[in-house]
Design a protein around this motif. Structure first.
Motif, PDB file in Angstrom:
ATOM      1  N   ALA A  99       0.820  -1.214   0.000  1.00  0.00           N
ATOM      2  CA  ALA A  99       0.000   0.000   0.000  1.00  0.00           C
ATOM      3  C   ALA A  99       0.854   1.265   0.000  1.00  0.00           C
ATOM      4  N   GLY A 100       2.167   1.103  -0.105  1.00  0.00           N
ATOM      5  CA  GLY A 100       3.061   2.258  -0.131  1.00  0.00           C
ATOM      6  C   GLY A 100       3.419   2.791   1.237  1.00  0.00           C
ATOM      7  N   GLY A 101       3.167   1.997   2.281  1.00  0.00           N
ATOM      8  CA  GLY A 101       3.434   2.458   3.637  1.00  0.00           C
ATOM      9  C   GLY A 101       4.671   1.815   4.238  1.00  0.00           C
ATOM     10  N   ALA A 102       4.879   2.111   5.495  1.00  0.00           N
ATOM     11  CA  ALA A 102       5.990   1.545   6.262  1.00  0.00           C
ATOM     12  C   ALA A 102       5.532   1.413   7.705  1.00  0.00           C
ATOM     13  N   VAL A 103       6.266   0.627   8.471  1.00  0.00           N
ATOM     14  CA  VAL A 103       5.918   0.440   9.876  1.00  0.00           C
ATOM     15  C   VAL A 103       7.184   0.539  10.718  1.00  0.00           C
ATOM     16  N   VAL A 104       7.097   1.282  11.809  1.00  0.00           N
ATOM     17  CA  VAL A 104       8.216   1.442  12.734  1.00  0.00           C
ATOM     18  C   VAL A 104       7.692   1.269  14.161  1.00  0.00           C
ATOM     19  N   GLN A 105       8.591   0.919  15.058  1.00  0.00           N
ATOM     20  CA  GLN A 105       8.187   0.800  16.458  1.00  0.00           C
ATOM     21  C   GLN A 105       8.272   2.166  17.118  1.00  0.00           C
ATOM     22  N   ALA A 106       7.148   2.617  17.674  1.00  0.00           N
ATOM     23  CA  ALA A 106       7.087   3.946  18.280  1.00  0.00           C
ATOM     24  C   ALA A 106       7.277   3.909  19.786  1.00  0.00           C
ATOM     25  N   ALA A 107       6.932   2.807  20.421  1.00  0.00           N
ATOM     26  CA  ALA A 107       7.065   2.723  21.877  1.00  0.00           C
ATOM     27  C   ALA A 107       7.035   1.264  22.297  1.00  0.00           C
ATOM     28  N   CYS A 108       7.644   0.996  23.438  1.00  0.00           N
ATOM     29  CA  CYS A 108       7.649  -0.365  23.969  1.00  0.00           C
ATOM     30  C   CYS A 108       7.833  -0.309  25.479  1.00  0.00           C
ATOM     31  N   THR A 109       7.044  -1.081  26.183  1.00  0.00           N
ATOM     32  CA  THR A 109       7.182  -1.216  27.628  1.00  0.00           C
ATOM     33  C   THR A 109       7.210  -2.700  27.966  1.00  0.00           C
ATOM     34  N   ILE A 110       8.146  -3.086  28.811  1.00  0.00           N
ATOM     35  CA  ILE A 110       8.255  -4.490  29.196  1.00  0.00           C
ATOM     36  C   ILE A 110       8.274  -4.597  30.716  1.00  0.00           C
ATOM     37  N   ARG A 111       7.606  -5.612  31.222  1.00  0.00           N
ATOM     38  CA  ARG A 111       7.576  -5.861  32.662  1.00  0.00           C
ATOM     39  C   ARG A 111       8.171  -7.242  32.921  1.00  0.00           C
ATOM     40  N   TYR A 112       9.190  -7.276  33.766  1.00  0.00           N
ATOM     41  CA  TYR A 112       9.878  -8.526  34.080  1.00  0.00           C
ATOM     42  C   TYR A 112       9.276  -9.129  35.354  1.00  0.00           C
ATOM     43  N   ARG A 113       8.907 -10.400  35.282  1.00  0.00           N
ATOM     44  CA  ARG A 113       8.270 -11.051  36.422  1.00  0.00           C
ATOM     45  C   ARG A 113       9.184 -12.081  37.093  1.00  0.00           C
ATOM     46  N   ARG A 114       9.972 -12.777  36.299  1.00  0.00           N
ATOM     47  CA  ARG A 114      10.929 -13.746  36.837  1.00  0.00           C
ATOM     48  C   ARG A 114      12.010 -13.959  35.786  1.00  0.00           C
ATOM     49  N   PHE A 115      13.268 -14.016  36.223  1.00  0.00           N
ATOM     50  CA  PHE A 115      14.356 -14.104  35.251  1.00  0.00           C
ATOM     51  C   PHE A 115      14.408 -15.479  34.594  1.00  0.00           C
ATOM     52  N   LEU A 116      15.019 -15.487  33.401  1.00  0.00           N
ATOM     53  CA  LEU A 116      15.259 -16.725  32.667  1.00  0.00           C
ATOM     54  C   LEU A 116      16.706 -17.147  32.879  1.00  0.00           C
ATOM     55  N   LYS A 117      16.911 -18.355  33.350  1.00  0.00           N
ATOM     56  CA  LYS A 117      18.257 -18.851  33.618  1.00  0.00           C
ATOM     57  C   LYS A 117      18.934 -19.303  32.324  1.00  0.00           C
ATOM     58  N   PRO A 118      20.260 -19.359  32.322  1.00  0.00           N
ATOM     59  CA  PRO A 118      20.977 -19.848  31.133  1.00  0.00           C
ATOM     60  C   PRO A 118      20.526 -21.250  30.737  1.00  0.00           C
ATOM     61  N   PHE A 119      20.486 -21.476  29.425  1.00  0.00           N
ATOM     62  CA  PHE A 119      20.117 -22.761  28.824  1.00  0.00           C
ATOM     63  C   PHE A 119      18.655 -23.133  29.101  1.00  0.00           C
ATOM     64  N   THR A 120      17.829 -22.094  29.264  1.00  0.00           N
ATOM     65  CA  THR A 120      16.391 -22.301  29.419  1.00  0.00           C
ATOM     66  C   THR A 120      15.701 -22.053  28.086  1.00  0.00           C
ATOM     67  N   LYS A 121      14.846 -22.975  27.690  1.00  0.00           N
ATOM     68  CA  LYS A 121      14.058 -22.796  26.475  1.00  0.00           C
ATOM     69  C   LYS A 121      12.783 -22.031  26.819  1.00  0.00           C
ATOM     70  N   PHE A 122      12.432 -21.054  25.989  1.00  0.00           N
ATOM     71  CA  PHE A 122      11.226 -20.273  26.241  1.00  0.00           C
ATOM     72  C   PHE A 122      10.496 -19.992  24.935  1.00  0.00           C
ATOM     73  N   THR A 123       9.247 -19.610  25.065  1.00  0.00           N
ATOM     74  CA  THR A 123       8.393 -19.300  23.918  1.00  0.00           C
ATOM     75  C   THR A 123       7.935 -17.853  24.012  1.00  0.00           C
ATOM     76  N   ILE A 124       7.956 -17.159  22.886  1.00  0.00           N
ATOM     77  CA  ILE A 124       7.439 -15.790  22.830  1.00  0.00           C
ATOM     78  C   ILE A 124       6.145 -15.804  22.023  1.00  0.00           C
ATOM     79  N   THR A 125       5.066 -15.366  22.634  1.00  0.00           N
ATOM     80  CA  THR A 125       3.802 -15.249  21.922  1.00  0.00           C
ATOM     81  C   THR A 125       3.612 -13.805  21.464  1.00  0.00           C
ATOM     82  N   SER A 126       2.940 -13.645  20.340  1.00  0.00           N
ATOM     83  CA  SER A 126       2.693 -12.313  19.782  1.00  0.00           C
ATOM     84  C   SER A 126       1.243 -12.228  19.331  1.00  0.00           C
TER      85      SER A 126
END
Length: 232
Positions: A99-126
């Protein structure tokens, strides 16, 4: 005494590799190309209302100086790959470009609840949680072993030179003919508060000497209750 002879071409390759790795983030671009190719050619296309998933590992190059958990900045880096997967599988990015447009990230906020240890497999949902003519709001969750949400992020994707709402409606019609679940008609309460916070920050930066709008805080907010409109 041992003498090691290194061919000239081998020395040039090593020097070139060191220069390349020292100049750009090779691992990032290689993984991004892999993520896009996998989403485009090997994963099922989905509706813009669906939730997509990508899997990743917390490796030694992701941990912080304490050597105990994933560095906070790495979470935001991982979101790039999750977002690219969502863009490709829903067709959002391709249709914005068409459509002749573009998309950029304008803002982002993240809240950490518990850390991920090394060699931990995780899933990111979107998933897309709301959109209007100019913006697509996305929510991402970092889900570790046992289904625990280790972190949650909200991102504001600004669409330029075309209508985000029109593109989203087109994708709904193309993918499922409007038969999937209905898009949200209004912002979730927490998202509306976040947008208000960003707007106050923008107003302060645009006019640093001008007085900021004052929020009416004369009463205590209940759970889920919205902040009253600003008073000039």
């Amino acid at each position: 005494m041992w003498t090691v002879c290194v061919p000239g071409w081998a020395a040039a390759v090593v020097a070139g590799a060191l220069l390349l790795y020292g100049s750009i983030d090779v691992a990032y671009f290689a993984r991004m190309m892999y993520t896009v190719a996998k989403a485009r050619y090997f994963k099922k296309k989905v509706c813009i209302m669906d939730t997509t998933e990508v899997e990743a590992w917390c490796l030694v190059n992701d941990i912080d100086t304490l050597l105990y958990h994933m560095n906070n900045a790495r979470y935001l880096r991982e979101l790039d790959f999750a977002r690219a997967d969502f863009y490709e599988r829903t067709g959002l990015y391709a249709n914005i470009k068409a459509a002749g447009g573009a998309v950029v990230q304008a803002a982002c906020t993240i809240r950490y609840r518990r850390f991920l240890k090394p060699f931990t497999k995780f899933t990111i949902t979107s998933k897309a949680i709301f959109w209007d003519d100019k913006t697509v709001f996305m929510e991402h969750e970092f889900i570790g072993p046992g289904g625990f949400v280790h972190a949650i992020a909200v991102c504001r994707q600004r669409v330029i030179d075309t209508s985000a709402a029109a593109i989203a409606e087109l994708l709904l019609q193309l993918h499922c003919g409007g038969s999937c679940k209905h898009p949200p008609e209004k912002m979730p309460p927490e998202l509306e508060l976040w947008v208000q916070c960003n707007e106050l920050s923008s107003a302060r930066l645009r006019a640093p000497t001008a007085p900021l709008p004052v929020l009416d805080t004369t009463h205590t907010l209940g759970c889920g209750e919205m902040v009253p409109a600003a008073v000039e």
